[in-house]
Write an enzyme that holds these catalytic residues in place. Structure first.
Site, PDB file in Angstrom:
ATOM      1  N   ARG A  67       0.811  -1.219   0.000  1.00 21.68           N
ATOM      2  CA  ARG A  67       0.000   0.000   0.000  1.00 21.68           C
ATOM      3  C   ARG A  67       0.847   1.273   0.000  1.00 21.68           C
ATOM      4  O   ARG A  67       0.444   2.295  -0.574  1.00 21.68           O
ATOM      5  CB  ARG A  67      -0.936  -0.034   1.218  1.00 21.68           C
ATOM      6  CG  ARG A  67      -1.919   1.143   1.328  1.00 21.68           C
ATOM      7  CD  ARG A  67      -2.822   0.935   2.542  1.00 21.68           C
ATOM      8  NE  ARG A  67      -3.564   2.134   2.875  1.00 21.68           N
ATOM      9  CZ  ARG A  67      -4.752   2.463   2.377  1.00 21.68           C
ATOM     10  NH1 ARG A  67      -5.326   1.684   1.493  1.00 21.68           N
ATOM     11  NH2 ARG A  67      -5.357   3.568   2.751  1.00 21.68           N
ATOM     12  N   ILE A  93      -7.196   7.628  -1.409  1.00 24.06           N
ATOM     13  CA  ILE A  93      -7.080   6.179  -1.377  1.00 24.06           C
ATOM     14  C   ILE A  93      -7.906   5.727  -0.180  1.00 24.06           C
ATOM     15  O   ILE A  93      -7.771   6.258   0.925  1.00 24.06           O
ATOM     16  CB  ILE A  93      -5.608   5.722  -1.260  1.00 24.06           C
ATOM     17  CG1 ILE A  93      -5.495   4.197  -1.220  1.00 24.06           C
ATOM     18  CG2 ILE A  93      -4.914   6.337  -0.068  1.00 24.06           C
ATOM     19  CD1 ILE A  93      -4.051   3.685  -1.271  1.00 24.06           C
ATOM     20  N   SER A  94      -8.804   4.772  -0.394  1.00 22.01           N
ATOM     21  CA  SER A  94      -9.766   4.396   0.651  1.00 22.01           C
ATOM     22  C   SER A  94      -9.095   3.748   1.852  1.00 22.01           C
ATOM     23  O   SER A  94      -8.000   3.179   1.753  1.00 22.01           O
ATOM     24  CB  SER A  94     -10.817   3.436   0.077  1.00 22.01           C
ATOM     25  OG  SER A  94     -11.598   4.062  -0.905  1.00 22.01           O
ATOM     26  N   GLN A  95      -9.769   3.825   2.970  1.00 24.18           N
ATOM     27  CA  GLN A  95      -9.364   3.160   4.203  1.00 24.18           C
ATOM     28  C   GLN A  95      -9.169   1.658   3.926  1.00 24.18           C
ATOM     29  O   GLN A  95      -9.968   1.042   3.237  1.00 24.18           O
ATOM     30  CB  GLN A  95     -10.474   3.378   5.224  1.00 24.18           C
ATOM     31  CG  GLN A  95     -10.306   2.759   6.570  1.00 24.18           C
ATOM     32  CD  GLN A  95     -11.555   3.001   7.421  1.00 24.18           C
ATOM     33  OE1 GLN A  95     -12.579   3.444   6.924  1.00 24.18           O
ATOM     34  NE2 GLN A  95     -11.456   2.700   8.693  1.00 24.18           N
ATOM     35  N   PRO A  96      -8.112   1.031   4.447  1.00 21.02           N
ATOM     36  CA  PRO A  96      -7.868  -0.393   4.168  1.00 21.02           C
ATOM     37  C   PRO A  96      -9.066  -1.294   4.459  1.00 21.02           C
ATOM     38  O   PRO A  96      -9.373  -2.202   3.672  1.00 21.02           O
ATOM     39  CB  PRO A  96      -6.679  -0.729   5.076  1.00 21.02           C
ATOM     40  CG  PRO A  96      -5.956   0.572   5.218  1.00 21.02           C
ATOM     41  CD  PRO A  96      -7.026   1.626   5.249  1.00 21.02           C
TER      42      PRO A  96
END
Length: 247
Positions: A67, A93-96
């Site tokens: 990431r 970038i979205s939260q994991p």
């Protein structure tokens, strides 16, 4: 009787995981541990207020994709945190956890062809690429699309195709798709995406007003073409950007 060369060969095979571990770059070892921690604490053994992600294939993909290579260098130290990060041009970038959850909701299979609307950094496409046969991802911001394309190629995610375009209209030439994932919020499910979804297919999309609470929505198309929609958790995504047109 085994020859000395044969014995040496078997010893090397047996010791290869140990040798690989010893040869691992210290910096890479550190981020690998951060990924393990991310998956355990945020995703698989999530806090009580979240539904944990349990699909072992999804968890393995989340552990494998680096990431930190999908964010700016100045933000790499935060790449494995439990939050989204800016990637420029008003996008994130979205939260994991959300990446893992949406991927699990899709129930993808190795022979699937998947469309992603909103390539962003390319991170979600990279995760999917480890799980399916082909990924097609669209990004309306040309600079982001080009960055994602270069990054995915450099990191050897060879089964991902990237294009610049208005994701509302999908990718008609490559349709139909077994699964569709939309990583930006729409006030309604775009009809072209419904048309490009295979019978028996699924779509995961945040639905709701821009810059407000949306609901992660699972859309399913039956073998006869009937559409059903089911709301899931509340989320906040950047809005689906259009090419000068209203939804």
């Amino acid at each position: 009787m085994l020859k000395r060369s044969h014995i040496l060969f078997f010893l090397l095979v047996a010791l290869s995981p140990v040798l690989d571990a010893c040869a691992e770059d210290p910096a890479e070892a550190e981020v690998r541990l951060l990924r393990e921690k991310m998956v355990k604490e945020q995703i698989s053994d999530a806090p009580d207020y979240r539904d944990p992600v349990k699909d072992p294939r999804v968890l393995t993909a989340m552990r494998r994709v680096p990431r930190h290579h999908f964010v700016e260098k100045k933000l790499q130290s935060q790449a494995y945190g439990d939050f989204p990060l800016p990637i420029g041009y008003g996008q994130t970038i979205s939260q994991p956890y959300v990446v893992a959850l949406m991927t699990e909701m899709l129930e993808v299979k190795p022979d699937h062809k998947v469309l992603e609307v909103g390539a962003g950094s390319g991170y979600q496409a990279a995760v999917l690429s480890l799980l399916v046969k082909e990924v097609y991802t669209i990004e309306i911001v040309e600079a982001l699309a080009l960055q994602a394309q270069e990054r995915l190629k450099r990191l050897k995610y060879a089964n991902v195709s990237v294009r610049v375009g208005d994701g509302y209209y999908g990718w008609e030439e490559a349709a139909p798709f077994d699964r569709i994932i939309v990583t930006c919020a729409a006030s309604l499910v775009p009809p072209p995406l419904l048309q490009q979804l295979k019978p028996g297919g699924k779509m995961c999309i945040p639905v709701g007003a821009a810059y407000s609470v949306q609901y992660l929505t699972m859309v399913e198309k039956s073998e006869t073409g009937a559409i059903t929609m089911r709301k899931s958790i509340p989320v906040r995504f950047v809005p689906l950007t259009r090419s000068g047109k209203e939804e």
